[in-house]
Write an enzyme that holds these catalytic residues in place. Sequence first.
Site, mmCIF file in Angstrom:
data_model
loop_
_atom_site.group_PDB
_atom_site.id
_atom_site.type_symbol
_atom_site.label_atom_id
_atom_site.label_comp_id
_atom_site.label_asym_id
_atom_site.label_seq_id
_atom_site.Cartn_x
_atom_site.Cartn_y
_atom_site.Cartn_z
ATOM 1 N N CYS A 47 67.242 -52.165 30.462
ATOM 2 C CA CYS A 47 67.492 -51.387 29.243
ATOM 3 C C CYS A 47 66.224 -50.826 28.601
ATOM 4 O O CYS A 47 66.244 -49.747 28.010
ATOM 5 C CB CYS A 47 68.235 -52.232 28.209
ATOM 6 S SG CYS A 47 69.489 -53.332 28.903
ATOM 7 N N CYS A 50 64.711 -47.119 28.771
ATOM 8 C CA CYS A 50 65.251 -46.026 27.949
ATOM 9 C C CYS A 50 65.266 -46.336 26.460
ATOM 10 O O CYS A 50 65.000 -45.468 25.635
ATOM 11 C CB CYS A 50 66.682 -45.703 28.381
ATOM 12 S SG CYS A 50 66.739 -44.806 29.932
ATOM 13 N N HIS A 51 65.621 -47.568 26.105
ATOM 14 C CA HIS A 51 65.814 -47.863 24.673
ATOM 15 C C HIS A 51 64.555 -48.409 24.006
ATOM 16 O O HIS A 51 64.510 -48.504 22.776
ATOM 17 C CB HIS A 51 66.962 -48.859 24.497
ATOM 18 C CG HIS A 51 68.291 -48.331 24.983
ATOM 19 N ND1 HIS A 51 69.049 -47.438 24.259
ATOM 20 C CD2 HIS A 51 68.972 -48.558 26.132
ATOM 21 C CE1 HIS A 51 70.161 -47.150 24.939
ATOM 22 N NE2 HIS A 51 70.124 -47.805 26.090
ATOM 23 N N MET A 88 74.462 -43.164 29.714
ATOM 24 C CA MET A 88 74.406 -44.623 29.724
ATOM 25 C C MET A 88 75.115 -45.116 30.991
ATOM 26 O O MET A 88 76.265 -44.748 31.252
ATOM 27 C CB MET A 88 75.116 -45.140 28.466
ATOM 28 C CG MET A 88 75.388 -46.625 28.474
ATOM 29 S SD MET A 88 73.929 -47.626 28.106
ATOM 30 C CE MET A 88 74.719 -49.244 28.043
ATOM 31 N N HIS A 327 57.086 -36.899 28.634
ATOM 32 C CA HIS A 327 57.321 -37.740 29.817
ATOM 33 C C HIS A 327 56.392 -37.343 30.958
ATOM 34 O O HIS A 327 55.274 -37.810 31.034
ATOM 35 C CB HIS A 327 58.799 -37.684 30.207
ATOM 36 C CG HIS A 327 59.197 -38.722 31.195
ATOM 37 N ND1 HIS A 327 59.330 -40.051 30.865
ATOM 38 C CD2 HIS A 327 59.511 -38.636 32.522
ATOM 39 C CE1 HIS A 327 59.676 -40.744 31.955
ATOM 40 N NE2 HIS A 327 59.787 -39.908 32.959
ATOM 41 N N HIS A 369 62.875 -32.408 33.934
ATOM 42 C CA HIS A 369 62.173 -33.490 34.645
ATOM 43 C C HIS A 369 61.377 -32.872 35.779
ATOM 44 O O HIS A 369 61.875 -32.723 36.901
ATOM 45 C CB HIS A 369 63.168 -34.531 35.167
ATOM 46 C CG HIS A 369 62.484 -35.791 35.618
ATOM 47 N ND1 HIS A 369 61.765 -35.861 36.779
ATOM 48 C CD2 HIS A 369 62.372 -37.015 35.033
ATOM 49 C CE1 HIS A 369 61.249 -37.086 36.900
ATOM 50 N NE2 HIS A 369 61.611 -37.807 35.848
HETATM 51 FE FE1 DHE Z 1 59.225 -42.324 37.252
HETATM 52 C C1 DHE Z 1 56.446 -40.291 37.619
HETATM 53 C C2 DHE Z 1 58.333 -42.973 34.025
HETATM 54 C C3 DHE Z 1 62.162 -44.044 36.789
HETATM 55 C C4 DHE Z 1 59.856 -42.130 40.593
HETATM 56 N N1 DHE Z 1 57.699 -41.709 36.042
HETATM 57 C C5 DHE Z 1 56.654 -40.867 36.383
HETATM 58 C C6 DHE Z 1 55.798 -40.690 35.233
HETATM 59 C C7 DHE Z 1 56.323 -41.460 34.224
HETATM 60 C C8 DHE Z 1 57.511 -42.107 34.730
HETATM 61 C C9 DHE Z 1 55.774 -41.618 32.825
HETATM 62 C C10 DHE Z 1 54.544 -39.820 35.182
HETATM 63 C C11 DHE Z 1 53.353 -40.568 35.656
HETATM 64 C C12 DHE Z 1 52.096 -39.721 35.667
HETATM 65 O O1 DHE Z 1 52.150 -38.574 36.133
HETATM 66 O O2 DHE Z 1 51.049 -40.187 35.185
HETATM 67 N N2 DHE Z 1 60.132 -43.292 35.657
HETATM 68 C C13 DHE Z 1 59.581 -43.430 34.427
HETATM 69 C C14 DHE Z 1 60.489 -44.155 33.561
HETATM 70 O O3 DHE Z 1 60.256 -44.540 32.371
HETATM 71 C C15 DHE Z 1 61.796 -44.262 34.248
HETATM 72 C C16 DHE Z 1 62.691 -43.211 33.658
HETATM 73 C C17 DHE Z 1 62.592 -45.528 34.070
HETATM 74 C C18 DHE Z 1 61.974 -46.792 34.554
HETATM 75 O O4 DHE Z 1 62.592 -47.833 34.308
HETATM 76 O O5 DHE Z 1 60.919 -46.800 35.137
HETATM 77 C C19 DHE Z 1 61.364 -43.878 35.684
HETATM 78 N N3 DHE Z 1 60.754 -42.965 38.482
HETATM 79 C C20 DHE Z 1 61.851 -43.650 38.090
HETATM 80 C C21 DHE Z 1 62.708 -43.945 39.224
HETATM 81 O O6 DHE Z 1 63.796 -44.605 39.188
HETATM 82 C C22 DHE Z 1 62.135 -43.265 40.415
HETATM 83 C C23 DHE Z 1 63.042 -42.101 40.792
HETATM 84 C C24 DHE Z 1 62.001 -44.126 41.668
HETATM 85 C C25 DHE Z 1 60.917 -45.168 41.605
HETATM 86 O O7 DHE Z 1 60.078 -45.168 42.510
HETATM 87 O O8 DHE Z 1 60.919 -45.953 40.680
HETATM 88 C C26 DHE Z 1 60.813 -42.762 39.834
HETATM 89 N N4 DHE Z 1 58.315 -41.371 38.816
HETATM 90 C C27 DHE Z 1 58.728 -41.457 40.117
HETATM 91 C C28 DHE Z 1 57.822 -40.690 40.957
HETATM 92 C C29 DHE Z 1 56.841 -40.135 40.104
HETATM 93 C C30 DHE Z 1 57.176 -40.594 38.765
HETATM 94 C C31 DHE Z 1 57.946 -40.512 42.477
HETATM 95 C C32 DHE Z 1 55.672 -39.228 40.495
HETATM 96 C C33 DHE Z 1 56.159 -37.899 40.911
HETATM 97 C C34 DHE Z 1 55.070 -36.936 41.287
HETATM 98 O O9 DHE Z 1 55.288 -36.148 42.224
HETATM 99 O O10 DHE Z 1 54.009 -36.941 40.646
#
Ligand code: DHE
Length: 543
Positions: A47, A50-51, A88, A327, A369
């Site tokens: 949770c 997001c929250h 949600m 983000h 995104h």
């Molecule tokens: Fe991410 C980038 C936060 C869930 C895969 N993700 C980022 C960034 C942030 C972020 C702040 C940018 C970083 C940077 O550039 O410095 N991500 C979050 C969350 O808060 C969120 C929504 C929920 C969580 O609980 O983490 C979340 N993210 C995911 C996933 O579920 C993903 C799809 C699969 C995984 O690996 O966890 C995922 N996030 C990614 C990827 C990037 C990313 C592959 C970088 C992409 C790129 O090409 O630069």
Amino acid sequence: AHGAGQQYETSGDVLKGAPMQQPGALPAPVLTAAQFDKAKQIYFERCAGCHGVLRKGATGKPLTTDITRERGFDALKAFITYGSAAGMPNWGTSGQLSEAEVDLMANYLLNDPPQPPEFGMEQIQSTWKVIIPEDRRPKKQMNNLALENLFSVTLRDSGEIALIDGASKEIVTIIKTGYAVHISRISASGRYLYVIGRDAKINLIDLWMEKPDTVAEIKIGMEARSVETSKFKGFEDKFAIAGAYWPPQYVIMDGNTLEPKKIVSTRGMTTDKQEYHPEPRVASIVASHFKPEFVVNVKETGHILLVDYSDIKNLRVTTIEAERFLHDGGFDASKRYFLVAANARNKIAVVDTKDDKLVGMVEVGATPHPGRGTNFVHPKFGPVWATGHLGDETVALIGTDPKGHPKQAWTKVASLTGQGGGSLFLKTHPKSANLWVDTPLNPDPEMAASIAVFDTRNLDKPAEILPIAKWAGIKDGAPRVVQPEYNKAGDEVWISVWNAKDKVSAIVVVDDKTRKLKSVIKDPRLITPTGKFNVYNTLHDIY
Ligand code: DHE
């Protein structure tokens, strides 16, 4: 169809339309210590993303007890069980939480949130380990790898990364990392790889070793998502920075050892109402190419911080008032402008990293995104940067050339129609005319398992849909096709087929010119691959 990824959705109208409790709301139910601990753990894992840890809301609605007690147990239980169309997840009906767990969580939310501990220099220092000191590291590259075409691949659920050779597609090595690594970044020299886990653990990996491995590690908080390294001339490989979700802070470290140098809290006032926020999480961080500065995006307050690392004892920070819920984002093709999503506000903020100021605020579709976004030259409007959306099927193109195309600069010049919402990442390459747009969080399993490809020279032509998971030969599970990434030459696209931990996953490599399958990387060690970071493209911000 709801997976953990659904946590992404914005403004989940968690409580809208819920039956109102009678005035004189319920007192908090009493939980045993064991129940409380279990609920706390579930909250943290499912949770908080997001929250927020303190439940102040961001991507999801606020869940502070003034709100939850007014709504009451039954309404909370219904929302946790069934989810909402606004994003949600249906934790109950999807089977991810049992009925008893749903009850527990509803009761937990009627209690005040526990405040997790701070994580200051003493705690950070105690986690810092230099495994191989600098004087015992190689003086030159000791392996025969073509490092510039190496890929660092997140193995999300096994707490590892895989290094995969771009030419042979062989796994060079698998390295144990923090929990559910988020991103990889490369030092300016191309030698060091930095990865950060959701548990805020950083591994510093030396690519020059005979077998690349971790040479230092540290934990900079309890929860984190971003890490970056100094890139400006004269500061190559000198500093690393990481941003934490909890505690809300960023930490500047020595680039070669991860020795923690400075912690800066991001708590403070929001940009809109100018009210105090106790949990402004650090989202994306990039390194400026124009100045010795890091660009640090603070989610809940909406400030973009330009942190000057040339004198960290007398730290200068330019605080740019942008928009709340920042983000992810990336640079335009000139690398001068940084574009970042304020996701719950449906906007992209644009910062000029040369003049250190906000130059644009562009209204786009529902919940942009971009990942780092992607750049190409539009036949009519010149250079553009693009983002996909979680909340709709569009791809927004934003003009990025204030000199040559001043009328288009920092406006949405066009909108493409992709295959559906639930998009996370998109990519093209300076040498390519293909624009790849994923849809891993689309509830339609077929859409989630395929990718859309546009022709950037003829954008009127509808996208071609490629069934990537099918090409990988994966029938079992609910594979999600995620994050296209180019090789160094820009003639291949690597795409993850992300399946459950106990199911077969893969990476599919597509020939960019023909859009035909080139190879499938399958290996029992390739557990839940998600993000892929090509060394050269990541280092030079080519996307
Ligand atoms: Fe991410 C980038 C936060 C869930 C895969 N993700 C980022 C960034 C942030 C972020 C702040 C940018 C970083 C940077 O550039 O410095 N991500 C979050 C969350 O808060 C969120 C929504 C929920 C969580 O609980 O983490 C979340 N993210 C995911 C996933 O579920 C993903 C799809 C699969 C995984 O690996 O966890 C995922 N996030 C990614 C990827 C990037 C990313 C592959 C970088 C992409 C790129 O090409 O630069």
